[in-house]
Design a protein around this motif. Structure first.
Motif, PDB file in Angstrom:
ATOM      1  N   UNK A  23       0.849  -1.185   0.000  1.00  0.00           N
ATOM      2  CA  UNK A  23       0.000   0.000   0.000  1.00  0.00           C
ATOM      3  C   UNK A  23       0.888   1.239   0.000  1.00  0.00           C
ATOM      4  N   UNK A  24       0.506   2.215  -0.780  1.00  0.00           N
ATOM      5  CA  UNK A  24       1.238   3.485  -0.835  1.00  0.00           C
ATOM      6  C   UNK A  24       0.282   4.595  -0.445  1.00  0.00           C
ATOM      7  N   UNK A  25       0.670   5.401   0.523  1.00  0.00           N
ATOM      8  CA  UNK A  25      -0.145   6.510   0.963  1.00  0.00           C
ATOM      9  C   UNK A  25       0.028   7.661  -0.010  1.00  0.00           C
ATOM     10  N   UNK A  26      -1.065   8.129  -0.558  1.00  0.00           N
ATOM     11  CA  UNK A  26      -1.012   9.181  -1.573  1.00  0.00           C
ATOM     12  C   UNK A  26      -1.326  10.525  -0.937  1.00  0.00           C
ATOM     13  N   UNK A  27      -0.381  11.452  -1.037  1.00  0.00           N
ATOM     14  CA  UNK A  27      -0.559  12.806  -0.522  1.00  0.00           C
ATOM     15  C   UNK A  27      -0.550  13.775  -1.685  1.00  0.00           C
ATOM     16  N   UNK A  28      -1.045  14.955  -1.431  1.00  0.00           N
ATOM     17  CA  UNK A  28      -0.976  16.048  -2.391  1.00  0.00           C
ATOM     18  C   UNK A  28      -0.169  17.159  -1.753  1.00  0.00           C
ATOM     19  N   UNK A  29       0.523  17.899  -2.571  1.00  0.00           N
ATOM     20  CA  UNK A  29       1.449  18.908  -2.078  1.00  0.00           C
ATOM     21  C   UNK A  29       1.152  20.259  -2.709  1.00  0.00           C
ATOM     22  N   UNK A  30       1.191  21.295  -1.899  1.00  0.00           N
ATOM     23  CA  UNK A  30       1.177  22.671  -2.378  1.00  0.00           C
ATOM     24  C   UNK A  30       2.600  23.162  -2.171  1.00  0.00           C
ATOM     25  N   UNK A  31       3.197  23.713  -3.226  1.00  0.00           N
ATOM     26  CA  UNK A  31       4.612  24.048  -3.160  1.00  0.00           C
ATOM     27  C   UNK A  31       4.867  25.477  -3.624  1.00  0.00           C
ATOM     28  N   UNK A  32       5.988  26.010  -3.171  1.00  0.00           N
ATOM     29  CA  UNK A  32       6.426  27.342  -3.592  1.00  0.00           C
ATOM     30  C   UNK A  32       7.820  27.207  -4.188  1.00  0.00           C
ATOM     31  N   UNK A  33       7.951  27.688  -5.419  1.00  0.00           N
ATOM     32  CA  UNK A  33       9.233  27.714  -6.111  1.00  0.00           C
ATOM     33  C   UNK A  33       9.728  29.143  -6.208  1.00  0.00           C
ATOM     34  N   UNK A  34      11.043  29.293  -6.313  1.00  0.00           N
ATOM     35  CA  UNK A  34      11.628  30.618  -6.524  1.00  0.00           C
ATOM     36  C   UNK A  34      12.661  30.545  -7.630  1.00  0.00           C
ATOM     37  N   UNK A  35      12.604  31.531  -8.517  1.00  0.00           N
ATOM     38  CA  UNK A  35      13.614  31.702  -9.552  1.00  0.00           C
ATOM     39  C   UNK A  35      14.497  32.861  -9.108  1.00  0.00           C
ATOM     40  N   UNK A  73       0.523  19.416  -6.618  1.00  0.00           N
ATOM     41  CA  UNK A  73       0.804  18.174  -7.333  1.00  0.00           C
ATOM     42  C   UNK A  73       0.696  16.995  -6.377  1.00  0.00           C
ATOM     43  N   UNK A  74       0.673  15.802  -6.931  1.00  0.00           N
ATOM     44  CA  UNK A  74       0.766  14.606  -6.084  1.00  0.00           C
ATOM     45  C   UNK A  74       2.135  13.946  -6.225  1.00  0.00           C
ATOM     46  N   UNK A  75       3.025  14.537  -7.037  1.00  0.00           N
ATOM     47  CA  UNK A  75       4.388  14.016  -7.203  1.00  0.00           C
ATOM     48  C   UNK A  75       5.358  15.199  -7.239  1.00  0.00           C
ATOM     49  N   UNK A 111       7.284  17.011 -10.445  1.00  0.00           N
ATOM     50  CA  UNK A 111       6.819  18.354 -10.791  1.00  0.00           C
ATOM     51  C   UNK A 111       7.991  19.335 -10.842  1.00  0.00           C
ATOM     52  N   UNK A 112       8.883  19.273  -9.875  1.00  0.00           N
ATOM     53  CA  UNK A 112      10.059  20.150  -9.875  1.00  0.00           C
ATOM     54  C   UNK A 112      10.939  19.846 -11.086  1.00  0.00           C
ATOM     55  N   UNK A 113      11.096  18.570 -11.399  1.00  0.00           N
ATOM     56  CA  UNK A 113      11.867  18.184 -12.581  1.00  0.00           C
ATOM     57  C   UNK A 113      11.252  18.770 -13.842  1.00  0.00           C
ATOM     58  N   UNK A 114       9.927  18.711 -13.966  1.00  0.00           N
ATOM     59  CA  UNK A 114       9.238  19.240 -15.143  1.00  0.00           C
ATOM     60  C   UNK A 114       9.406  20.761 -15.248  1.00  0.00           C
ATOM     61  N   UNK A 115       9.310  21.457 -14.126  1.00  0.00           N
ATOM     62  CA  UNK A 115       9.512  22.917 -14.145  1.00  0.00           C
ATOM     63  C   UNK A 115      10.921  23.245 -14.630  1.00  0.00           C
ATOM     64  N   UNK A 116      11.910  22.552 -14.110  1.00  0.00           N
ATOM     65  CA  UNK A 116      13.306  22.853 -14.459  1.00  0.00           C
ATOM     66  C   UNK A 116      13.726  22.319 -15.828  1.00  0.00           C
ATOM     67  N   UNK A 117      12.942  21.401 -16.388  1.00  0.00           N
ATOM     68  CA  UNK A 117      13.230  20.887 -17.733  1.00  0.00           C
ATOM     69  C   UNK A 117      12.561  21.738 -18.810  1.00  0.00           C
ATOM     70  N   UNK A 118      11.811  22.768 -18.396  1.00  0.00           N
ATOM     71  CA  UNK A 118      11.137  23.626 -19.364  1.00  0.00           C
ATOM     72  C   UNK A 118       9.875  23.020 -19.936  1.00  0.00           C
ATOM     73  N   UNK A 119       9.305  22.051 -19.244  1.00  0.00           N
ATOM     74  CA  UNK A 119       8.120  21.354 -19.747  1.00  0.00           C
ATOM     75  C   UNK A 119       6.809  22.040 -19.379  1.00  0.00           C
ATOM     76  N   UNK A 120       6.876  23.107 -18.602  1.00  0.00           N
ATOM     77  CA  UNK A 120       5.684  23.849 -18.190  1.00  0.00           C
ATOM     78  C   UNK A 120       5.753  25.245 -18.795  1.00  0.00           C
ATOM     79  N   UNK A 121       4.722  25.621 -19.530  1.00  0.00           N
ATOM     80  CA  UNK A 121       4.743  26.868 -20.300  1.00  0.00           C
ATOM     81  C   UNK A 121       5.100  28.098 -19.482  1.00  0.00           C
ATOM     82  N   UNK A 122       4.368  28.350 -18.400  1.00  0.00           N
ATOM     83  CA  UNK A 122       4.567  29.594 -17.655  1.00  0.00           C
ATOM     84  C   UNK A 122       5.955  29.679 -17.026  1.00  0.00           C
ATOM     85  N   UNK A 123       6.432  28.588 -16.489  1.00  0.00           N
ATOM     86  CA  UNK A 123       7.678  28.636 -15.715  1.00  0.00           C
ATOM     87  C   UNK A 123       8.935  28.411 -16.547  1.00  0.00           C
TER      88      UNK A 123
END
Length: 86
Positions: free
Chosen positions: A16-28, A39-41, A45-57
């Motif tokens: 069994x894996x306990x599933x949590x959701x996270x609210x996060x704050x990033x800084x550039x 996010x739930x991962x 999510x941080x990897x996607x932001x830093x890989x340029x996979x998210x339009x806004x960030x």
């Protein structure tokens, strides 16, 4: 108050894996911008932001995780994300 847990079974493991959701704050630091999301991962999510996979960030990379809060449900995470963005 009753604590409602969300459990998922990992494929083929029987664990069994306990599933949590996270609210996060990033800084550039480069752009001196902040970003709030949910996010739930958190690692992915941080990897996607830093890989340029998210339009806004993508234009403000790299991003550093300043902090996060765990929530039991996505609804709770979205509610907190909206409060922090206002």
């Amino acid at each position: 108050e009753s604590l409602s847990l969300r459990w998922n079974i990992a494929p083929d493991s029987g664990l069994f894996i306990y599933s949590m959701f996270y609210v996060y704050i990033l800084h550039s630091y480069q752009a001196d911008k902040y970003y709030v999301g949910q996010t739930n991962d958190l690692n992915d999510r941080l990897r996607r932001h830093n890989a340029g996979m998210e339009n806004y960030t993508s234009i403000y990379r790299p991003w550093v995780l300043l902090g996060f809060v765990e929530k039991q449900t996505r609804a709770e995470a979205v509610q907190l994300e909206k409060k922090l963005k206002n």
